[in-house]
Scaffold this motif. Structure first.
Motif, PDB file in Angstrom:
ATOM      1  N   GLN A 128      -4.537   4.890 -16.565  1.00 20.29           N
ATOM      2  CA  GLN A 128      -4.442   4.129 -17.804  1.00 20.29           C
ATOM      3  C   GLN A 128      -5.054   2.746 -17.595  1.00 20.29           C
ATOM      4  O   GLN A 128      -4.745   2.069 -16.618  1.00 20.29           O
ATOM      5  CB  GLN A 128      -2.975   3.969 -18.224  1.00 20.29           C
ATOM      6  N   PRO A 129      -5.943   2.316 -18.485  1.00 22.26           N
ATOM      7  CA  PRO A 129      -6.500   0.969 -18.358  1.00 22.26           C
ATOM      8  C   PRO A 129      -5.418  -0.074 -18.616  1.00 22.26           C
ATOM      9  O   PRO A 129      -4.486   0.164 -19.386  1.00 22.26           O
ATOM     10  CB  PRO A 129      -7.575   0.933 -19.449  1.00 22.26           C
ATOM     11  N   ILE A 130      -5.541  -1.217 -17.944  1.00 22.64           N
ATOM     12  CA  ILE A 130      -4.539  -2.272 -18.091  1.00 22.64           C
ATOM     13  C   ILE A 130      -5.079  -3.294 -19.083  1.00 22.64           C
ATOM     14  O   ILE A 130      -5.842  -4.199 -18.733  1.00 22.64           O
ATOM     15  CB  ILE A 130      -4.225  -2.919 -16.735  1.00 22.64           C
ATOM     16  N   SER A 131      -4.670  -3.130 -20.318  1.00 23.16           N
ATOM     17  CA  SER A 131      -5.081  -4.053 -21.372  1.00 23.16           C
ATOM     18  C   SER A 131      -4.032  -5.155 -21.517  1.00 23.16           C
ATOM     19  O   SER A 131      -2.995  -5.140 -20.846  1.00 23.16           O
ATOM     20  CB  SER A 131      -5.240  -3.302 -22.689  1.00 23.16           C
ATOM     21  N   GLN A 132      -4.292  -6.099 -22.410  1.00 26.50           N
ATOM     22  CA  GLN A 132      -3.332  -7.170 -22.627  1.00 26.50           C
ATOM     23  C   GLN A 132      -2.000  -6.621 -23.147  1.00 26.50           C
ATOM     24  O   GLN A 132      -0.934  -7.151 -22.834  1.00 26.50           O
ATOM     25  CB  GLN A 132      -3.912  -8.196 -23.608  1.00 26.50           C
ATOM     26  N   GLU A 133      -2.069  -5.553 -23.933  1.00 21.33           N
ATOM     27  CA  GLU A 133      -0.842  -4.953 -24.459  1.00 21.33           C
ATOM     28  C   GLU A 133       0.025  -4.410 -23.332  1.00 21.33           C
ATOM     29  O   GLU A 133       1.248  -4.631 -23.303  1.00 21.33           O
ATOM     30  CB  GLU A 133      -1.197  -3.843 -25.440  1.00 21.33           C
TER      31      GLU A 133
ATOM     32  N   ASP B 176     -15.599  -7.237 -15.531  1.00 20.55           N
ATOM     33  CA  ASP B 176     -16.832  -6.856 -16.242  1.00 20.55           C
ATOM     34  C   ASP B 176     -16.795  -7.132 -17.737  1.00 20.55           C
ATOM     35  O   ASP B 176     -17.685  -6.700 -18.474  1.00 20.55           O
ATOM     36  CB  ASP B 176     -17.134  -5.371 -16.004  1.00 20.55           C
ATOM     37  N   GLY B 177     -15.768  -7.820 -18.200  1.00 19.93           N
ATOM     38  CA  GLY B 177     -15.723  -8.190 -19.603  1.00 19.93           C
ATOM     39  C   GLY B 177     -15.370  -7.070 -20.554  1.00 19.93           C
ATOM     40  O   GLY B 177     -15.640  -7.177 -21.762  1.00 19.93           O
ATOM     41  N   ASP B 178     -14.733  -6.006 -20.048  1.00 17.84           N
ATOM     42  CA  ASP B 178     -14.392  -4.882 -20.920  1.00 17.84           C
ATOM     43  C   ASP B 178     -12.990  -5.004 -21.514  1.00 17.84           C
ATOM     44  O   ASP B 178     -12.481  -4.077 -22.144  1.00 17.84           O
ATOM     45  CB  ASP B 178     -14.516  -3.558 -20.161  1.00 17.84           C
TER      46      ASP B 178
ATOM     47  N   THR C 252      -5.954 -15.972 -21.412  1.00 19.83           N
ATOM     48  CA  THR C 252      -6.650 -16.804 -20.426  1.00 19.83           C
ATOM     49  C   THR C 252      -6.696 -16.107 -19.069  1.00 19.83           C
ATOM     50  O   THR C 252      -7.741 -16.123 -18.390  1.00 19.83           O
ATOM     51  CB  THR C 252      -5.945 -18.171 -20.280  1.00 19.83           C
ATOM     52  N   VAL C 253      -5.589 -15.495 -18.657  1.00 19.07           N
ATOM     53  CA  VAL C 253      -5.555 -14.766 -17.392  1.00 19.07           C
ATOM     54  C   VAL C 253      -6.578 -13.633 -17.402  1.00 19.07           C
ATOM     55  O   VAL C 253      -7.299 -13.408 -16.413  1.00 19.07           O
ATOM     56  CB  VAL C 253      -4.137 -14.206 -17.121  1.00 19.07           C
ATOM     57  N   PHE C 254      -6.668 -12.914 -18.511  1.00 15.69           N
ATOM     58  CA  PHE C 254      -7.644 -11.834 -18.613  1.00 15.69           C
ATOM     59  C   PHE C 254      -9.071 -12.369 -18.576  1.00 15.69           C
ATOM     60  O   PHE C 254      -9.954 -11.730 -17.996  1.00 15.69           O
ATOM     61  CB  PHE C 254      -7.411 -11.023 -19.894  1.00 15.69           C
TER      62      PHE C 254
END
Length: 458
Positions: free
Chosen positions: A348-353, A382-384, A374-376
């Motif tokens: 699972q990708p680790i998004s802000q959610e 890679d900006g994804d 800001t942390v992200f």
């Protein structure tokens, strides 16, 4: 003016000699990072034992080097009596208590480890430890129970050291030189403990050597036994918690408030260094604080900052409450790492959610959307829009355990010596002070080189 300049030059030279003597004294001794840092910052001595002042402790977790001093202050009984008057009641504790007491108090090595734990561990662990000694369920402990609780937090240090002694001083294989170094290390290490702790450590080490032929449980039992003794000197922390007569009980809610105040005080000092009196710091300043204790090379450090500037050209700033909430979240980093690992194992990708959800599970609190964004921006490789979590965890561990990294070749006394070697000899055409100016420049470089990785001296 010339007299003032000469006096300033003399102070710089004296401080350099003090640093050199400390380095020479510690060189070759088998001390861990905490022991070395305590010895380096401790500015007080009583009956042959080293102590930190409250100001020393603050500097040890916010600065890379201790403030300049000619020598350690040797305390007498009347000094300790005066210190008693400076300790506030537990009900009068505040987020500036350590700064207010300044150098009018003492902190033992065990308390130093204990205070570090407060800055780096979640409150849940302290509540569990408190409950272990709260046999009648009244949510309070007395002085003797607290001393045992505090000793247990530092016990791992002594157990590891006792094991090392038993491994390195037994058998015919140990050389005479190795035995001398072991003895020197042991004698020097004893200076960072109170008198009672010194005797206790000696007996523990003797017991460890005797138990070398036994199993690990025997060794552990001997060391644990020797840790549960009373202090001889009432330190600032004990006076604050239990009063001048030591008869007060410590409630967990009071102790919880002390932890909150200490964390706030240290974080305020860091925040104010960048805020310059304003209510917020920039996102770039926030990134610098996160990265200042890392092992990053200069080009890597610059890469993170440039990445953030490209992604947030005009930020709205980060308030102290946002900064404090994030730093307190870092105290639960181990639990957070487990949650992140579960996401990656499930592909699972680790998004802000997901980040918000993991923080909520681990801490029961929420971080502001802006500080997470800001942390992200800093750690999204890679900006994804997904977090490079392994990189984030590794850097945040460095941030959390600030001040306990090895000194690299480009820092400290080694940097000074290298700078002197590289400096060309002064020509006859130079003014008399130019060579000395070059010397001072080397000192400054030794103190400040690689500053992105180390806090500045305030």
């Amino acid at each position: 003016v010339n007299l003032v300049v000469q006096i300033g030059d003399l102070c710089v030279l004296t401080w350099c000699l003090v640093l050199q003597l400390d380095d020479l004294t510690l060189r070759g001794l088998k001390l861990n990072h905490r022991e070395r840092r305590f010895i380096k910052f401790a500015s007080a001595e009583y009956q042959g034992q080293l102590y930190m002042t409250p100001q020393d402790f603050i500097e040890s977790v916010t600065d890379s080097e201790p403030r300049p001093r000619m020598k350690r202050r040797v305390l007498r009984e009347r000094d300790l009596e005066q210190f008693i008057q400076e300790v506030p009641l537990l009900s009068k504790g505040s987020p500036d208590m350590f700064r207010t007491i300044f150098d009018q108090g003492i902190i033992s090595y065990t308390e130093y480890l204990f205070l570090l734990s407060i800055l780096t561990k979640p409150q849940t662990g302290f509540r569990i430890a408190f409950n272990m000694f709260d046999t009648d369920g009244n949510q309070r402990v007395d002085k003797e129970e607290f001393l045992v609780l505090m000793e247990m937090i530092a016990a791992g240090v002594f157990r590891a050291y006792a094991s090392w002694v038993s491994d390195n001083t037994q058998g015919d294989g140990a050389s005479t030189e190795a035995r001398k170094k072991d003895r020197a290390t042991r004698e020097f290490l004893e200076k960072i403990f109170s008198t009672a702790r010194r005797d206790r450590l000696n007996r523990a080490l003797e017991g460890a050597v005797k138990a070398v032929d036994g199993d690990e449980g025997d060794l552990e039992e001997v060391v644990e036994d020797e840790l549960q003794k009373r202090h001889v000197v009432d330190t600032t922390l004990l006076l604050h918690f239990f009063g001048r007569k030591g008869k007060q009980d410590l409630k967990f809610e009071e102790f919880k408030m002390f932890m909150e105040n200490l964390q706030t005080e240290v974080l305020e000092i860091e925040f104010n260094e960048f805020s310059k009196g304003l209510p917020a710091i920039t996102e770039l300043d926030f990134a610098k604080i996160l990265l200042r204790y890392t092992y990053l090379q200069s080009d890597q450090y610059e890469m993170y900052l440039e990445r953030l500037l490209d992604r947030i050209p005009e930020g709205r700033g980060i308030t102290f409450n946002e900064f404090k909430s994030f730093c307190q979240f870092l105290n639960t980093l181990d639990d957070f790492a487990i949650a992140m690992r579960m996401y990656t194992l499930a592909d699972q990708p680790i998004s802000q959610e997901e980040f918000h959800r993991a923080v909520k599970i681990c801490t029961g609190a929420e971080l502001s959307p802006h500080i997470v964004d800001t942390v992200f921006k800093i750690f999204d490789d890679d900006g994804d829009g997904q977090l490079s979590y392994k990189e984030f965890i590794a850097i945040m561990r460095d941030r959390l355990h600030r001040g306990f990294k090895h000194t690299s070749r480009s820092e400290g006394w080694e940097a000074f010596k290298q700078c002197v070697k590289r400096s060309p000899p002064a020509s006859q055409s130079q003014q008399p002070r130019e060579g000395w100016v070059g010397f001072k420049a080397c000192v400054k470089a030794a103190m400040n080189e690689n500053q992105p990785q180390q806090p500045s001296v305030t």
